[in-house]
Structures are given as C-alpha cells and as structure tokens.
Scaffold this active site. Structure first.
Site: not given
Ligand code: SF4
Length: 342
Positions: A94, A107, A114, A118, A121, A332
């Site tokens: 996206e 963005c 990923c 995190c 996220c 975010c």
């Molecule tokens: Fe990856 Fe999400 Fe951490 Fe960004 S916030 S580095 S996209 S896991």
C-alpha cells in the site's frame, strides 16, 4: 529488469551492450524522469529498431493500483499488486497520499510484509514476504492519480527501508539526481527501526531526512515491543547520529507511538530527554490506532499533551502528529496490503 528505476550509469551500460548510440541513455532518462513516460512506444525520438530491441529486454509501463480508498480527511490509500500472477494475500503493498495545506506527501512501501516484527504494527504481524525492487518502489509514485501534486515522499509504509537498502538507495538516487527527478533530498524522509550499519551507509551516501522509530527509551521495554532492539540497541543508533555533524539541513526525528500504561509516563519522558541530550532532533508523538490484531491501547489526549510538554520544557522539540486516514486503515502502523474488497 524494468526500465523505470534504472540509473544513468545502468542505462549507459545497457546502451553500450546493445550497440545503441551513446546519447540514447540520456534520452531514456529524459523520457523516464523528466517527461515521466514509461511506455517505450511513446519514446518517439528513439529509432524504431532501438525501441523494438528495448521492448525485448526490459519491462515497461506502469502497474496501476488494484484499489483506491479515500478518507473523509482527503487521505487516499492505494493498493498495488507486486510480482506476477497468480497473486496471493501477500502480493500487495500500500501507498498513502496525505494532502496538507503546504505539502502533499506520499508514504511508500518497500517490502511485502516486514521482518522487524514490531508488536504494535499490523504489517509486522504478517511476517516477511519479499523485497520490492526499485521499479516497484517508484511505480507507487508514478501510478497514483495525484502524482503531479506530490511534494514529499516518506519511506514509512510497509517494510523496513534499511532492510532493502540497495533498492531503496537506488530509488533515492533516481529521485535526487540531476538526470533523474531532480528532487531535493530534503523532500524525502527514510524511516528505520535503527539498523545501525545500514543507517551509517545512508547517512554517508544520502542527505535525505531520517526518522528513527523509538517508541520506548528503556532497552528491556523497547525489546518487548521491538525485537530488533536486541540486535540494534537504540543507544547505539543515537550514538551514531551524535557522531555526525547536525548543523546541516538534514532533519533527524524520532517517532514515538504512545501506548496507554506502557510508555507514556513521565519516567519515559525523562529517559527520552536523557537519551537524546546533545542531539539536534525532534520527537513526533503518534497516537496509536487500535487494531484487532494488536493488543495495545492508545494513550489519552491529556497524557500525550503532558508528555509533549515535558519534552518541550526540557529542550526537545516535540509535536503530536495529527492522525490521518484512520477510517480507511491508512494511519501509522495499520498498513496491511489487504484492501481488496473481495
Ligand atoms: Fe516493520 Fe512495522 Fe516495525 Fe515498520 S513498524 S519496521 S513496518 S514491523
């Protein structure tokens, strides 16, 4: 290999190998980056023979978004397929267009999923499914219907830019070179969890702005929401940034998503002050957007204001970032590449 995203040096090598006239590489840059034409047939000052040959050896054209959603606040979220069919749940990324009074920011994503993991996220919960190449990164800028409005780019979409360094670096080169789009690097921000060796390369090789995902100043607490703290402690990231001379125009910012009862008391604010002391930077406080996939809750407004004021009163520029596109899951931490309606 796709034509979009190739550097002048790469195009010169291609032309040499294929026996095209020397000036063809500059003509290609002119079509791709000044005129923003990616269809080889439309490159009318190239000979028919050159065009036919190019069409056999490189990809061309743009990949259009599979879906577009518009927020009540004007934010637009674009869903792009990447790779080739058959597409699966992890074949989409996206990009988010965020208009404001004085700028319009895109963005962009740089990976499918990923691997940083995190915990807050949605992208991180998906795991890693592949890097985008430079053409797939730049396609997001070229194929959105508002591309002529865009004044700034932030690499804050899906993925960790410094985990796909070579392709992101090449995109930055195309964006900022005189033969490319010719943008100032100060129109570009690269976000990172703080992969220190790659961050050093970025600082050495590009003048773009940098945003570091901080989210908690205490190592053990940060590790519990950002596993990469173990490999790349944020204290090392800050120490690296302090070694550079920050009296240029590069802007360093720290992103701090505020979670209720987790990282939002005055002890945390005091530790942020201690950690960042001596570094010319700003802190962006981000309202957490609750998602069913993530077990945290947002801090309340009063707590966020107290946190901001504590930082400001102790010499750190801090702002509470306005939330955008929450109703279309474009804010975010909410990008999932799952916007198709069926
Ligand atoms: Fe990856 Fe999400 Fe951490 Fe960004 S916030 S580095 S996209 S896991």
């Amino acid at each position: 290999m796709h034509l979009l995203g190739q550097t002048l040096a790469q195009l010169q090598e291609l032309c040499l190998n294929e026996g095209f006239p020397k000036f063809t590489a500059r003509q290609l840059c002119d079509w791709l980056y000044k005129k923003r034409v990616t269809d080889i047939d439309a490159m009318t000052n190239l000979s028919l023979k050159t065009r036919a040959c190019l069409k056999e050896i490189v990809g061309q054209g743009l990949t259009q978004p599979a879906d577009v959603q518009t927020s009540v606040d004007g934010t637009r979220k674009y869903l792009f397929p990447v790779g080739s069919e058959p597409f699966d749940a992890h074949s989409f990324v996206e990009a988010v267009y965020i208009p404001a009074d004085d700028r319009a920011t895109l963005c962009v994503s740089c990976q499918r999923g990923c691997r940083m993991g995190c915990r807050f996220c949605v992208t991180g919960q998906q795991g890693f499914h592949g890097n985008l190449d430079v053409s797939q990164i730049l396609n997001q800028l070229y194929a959105v219907d508002v591309n002529s409005d865009i004044s700034n780019i932030v690499f804050m979409g899906m993925g960790e830019p410094l985990d796909n360094y070579d392709q992101v670096k090449q995109a930055l080169e195309v964006l900022t070179s005189e033969w490319g789009l010719g943008w100032s690097p100060h129109r570009i921000t690269v976000s990172t969890v703080g992969i220190t060796p790659m961050l050093k390369r970025l600082l050495d090789e590009c003048q773009c702005h940098v945003a570091v995902s901080l989210h908690n100043p205490f190592p053990d607490e940060r590790k519990s929401i950002m596993p990469m703290q173990k490999a790349y402690p944020v204290a090392d990231t800050v120490a690296l940034l302090k070694r550079y001379n920050w009296y240029g125009q590069r802007r360093i910012s720290f992103e701090y998503t505020m979670f209720k009862g987790l990282n939002d008391d005055i002890n945390h604010a005091a530790e942020v002050v201690r950690l960042l002391q001596g570094l010319r930077c700003r802190v962006n406080l981000i309202r957490f957007h609750a998602s069913p996939d993530v077990p945290y809750r947002p801090s309340d407004e009063k707590t966020m204001i107290s946190f901001r004021d504590y930082l400001s009163n102790h010499g750190i520029t801090a702002t509470i970032r306005a939330s955008r596109g929450e109703d279309i899951m474009a804010a975010c931490g909410l990008l999932a590449g799952k916007g198709l309606k069926n």
